[in-house]
Scaffold this motif. Structure first.
Motif: not given
Ligand code: ADP
Length: 483
Positions: A309-310, A338, A343-344, A348, A360, A362-363
């Protein structure tokens, strides 16, 4: 003597609904308790959009109950299902639980979460009262189930098959307490006489976790170190004083792992299988992962991974400034997660700037997670706090040596390389800053390049007993102590 009947009440459980380690625990501890001759029922909400139809297709409800809540009379269908040998009760309420998120949109929370989870807890009590077998004990998990002991001991004493049940409340993460405006008390029907500082009042607001701490017969956390840490201002999230008043009933039991579902020798998600002392398959997993992620297929390049978890808790801000230097040194990185948008965006950007070395995704993707656990060399967990952590257990079992901050359950499950070469299973650092993380990764990479030292270290990590066996016995012992 009949088997003890334990009812788990939780907001998520694998394999039906999962956002994090809570679901791993509520999905695998019951099986370990069943092996110790306990009867276990798991009650969770029916999150229609999250349940994989290959795992369960919810059919017709077994019962329908009626609940007055939120100023309305609601019909609440209750489903019974057996998944992988475990009995589940699923609480249906589609306007509340058939949503895109479990708790809210990405990184946020639904405004009616108190109503959602008060309804859930009340439905769980009603469902438990309908079961043929009387309930010996409710095991409630995190804030979403924290109101249960209070409601049981006030409003649900008229149900003879549950009234005398004991209650255990497990804190998986003290940072999420379920705090809501006091104006919602009549709306959801909480006992107004208990809205005081000794129970669920917290600076003029409702605090669900406080109700659980106050009203449960026993409180546990998911590691012994975290049980001590939460009594300090640094980790207590403003509840350290309140917890200290209840420390006589507080203990820590370290989480285990479902070692059948997480086994690199049988994992169908992997391109090759392996185990301790049989590393060839791991090499093939690394090559396949590099190809899948667009990284150069180099067997000898250190591949660093994080699956998380971000959130601030996970120390993403410690990691981000280290990445450019790791790129300069030629390392590869695979990040899966995610959460908070900044952070995402940071991850990225690094991946966009260095596509050959940094990937990376994302998800939330369990298949990719398994391939990353299997195909990487080092697993990064620079957590600011960590109640237990399951990712490091998965990483070790899949031969990916963890680099962790020495906090909470990470202290209890990872033994630092310098602590003694015959025992070590990873690398730990203390200060919560980027330089300390970078220093620990330097130490790890130095050992990585010495196979005579690395291979035994990796084998020890893979052989670590992360099964539930010992911890399930500790829970059984705790349950036995209750009337
Ligand atoms: P927490 O519960 O605080 O999020 P844990 O380490 O206890 O952290 O458990 C995290 C669990 O969630 C592990 O099973 C991990 O593999 C899984 N996980 C976390 N993020 C992802 C993701 N993006 N995709 C797949 N699995 C994930």
């Amino acid at each position: 003597m009949p088997k003890p009947h334990i009812v788990f009440v939780a907001s998520e459980a694998a394999p039906l609904a999962k956002t994090g380690g809570l679901a791993d625990v509520t999905g695998s501890l019951p099986a370990a308790l069943r092996r110790l001759d306990h009867d276990v029922t798991v009650i969770i909400p029916l999150y229609r959009r999250h349940i994989d139809p290959a795992v369960l297709k919810p059919g017709k409800a077994k019962w329908t109950i009626r609940l007055w809540i939120g100023g309305a009379l609601r019909q609440v269908p209750l489903h019974e299902a057996h998944v992988q040998g475990q009995r589940f009760i699923l609480v249906e309420q589609d306007d509340m639980f058939a949503r895109d998120g479990l708790y809210g949109p990405a990184g946020g929370a639904y405004e009616d979460n108190l109503l959602r989870y008060t309804l859930f807890v009340r439905a769980a009590l009603e469902a438990a009262a309908l079961l043929k077998e009387p309930v010996d004990l409710f095991h409630c998990h995190d804030w979403q189930a924290a109101l249960l002991p209070m409601l049981l001991k006030t409003q649900y004493q008229h149900h003879p098959t549950i009234a005398r049940a004991g209650t255990v409340f497990t804190i998986h993460n003290l940072a999420y307490q379920g705090i809501f405006p006091a104006s919602q008390i009549p709306h959801v029907g909480l006992p107004p006489e208990l809205f005081h500082p000794g129970c669920y009042e917290f600076y003029g607001q409702i605090n669900c976790m406080k109700a659980g701490i106050m009203m449960a017969d026993r409180i546990t956390t998911v590691s012994p170190s975290y049980a001590e840490e939460i009594l300090t201002p640094e980790y207590g999230c403003h509840l350290e004083g309140f917890l200290a008043q209840h420390r006589h009933k507080l203990s820590g039991i370290v989480n285990g792992l479902d070692t059948v579902a997480w086994d690199p020798a049988t994992d169908a998600a992997l391109p090759a299988r392996f185990g301790a002392g049989r590393a060839a398959g791991k090499g093939r997993c690394k090559l396949a992962l590099q190809q899948q992620l667009g990284l150069a297929p180099e067997a000898g390049t250190p591949l660093l991974a994080m699956i998380s978890r971000l959130a601030e808790q996970k120390g993403v801000d410690l990691l981000l400034p280290c990445v450019p230097d790791w790129v300069r040194r030629g390392y590869q990185m695979a990040f899966l997660g995610t959460g908070e948008a900044h952070y995402e965006a940071g991850l990225k950007k690094l991946a966009d700037n260095h596509p050959q070395q940094v990937h990376f995704f994302r998800g939330f993707n369990e298949t990719l997670a398994r391939r990353i656990y299997a195909g990487s060399d080092l697993f990064l967990m620079p957590s600011r706090f960590e109640p237990c952590g399951l990712s490091q257990l998965m990483a070790m079992r899949y031969g990916t040596v963890p680099v962790v901050r020495a906090t909470g359950g990470l202290i209890d499950t990872v033994t630092d390389y310098d602590a003694g070469k015959g025992k070590s299973t990873g690398f730990a650092f203390t200060a919560a800053n980027a330089a300390s993380l970078a220093g620990a990764v330097d130490r790890a990479v130095e050992v990585y390049h010495r196979p005579a030292a690395w291979n035994p270290l990796r084998n020890r990590a893979m052989r670590r007993d992360s099964s539930w066996e010992a911890s399930a016995r500790s829970y059984a012992e705790l349950y036995r102590q209750l009337p």
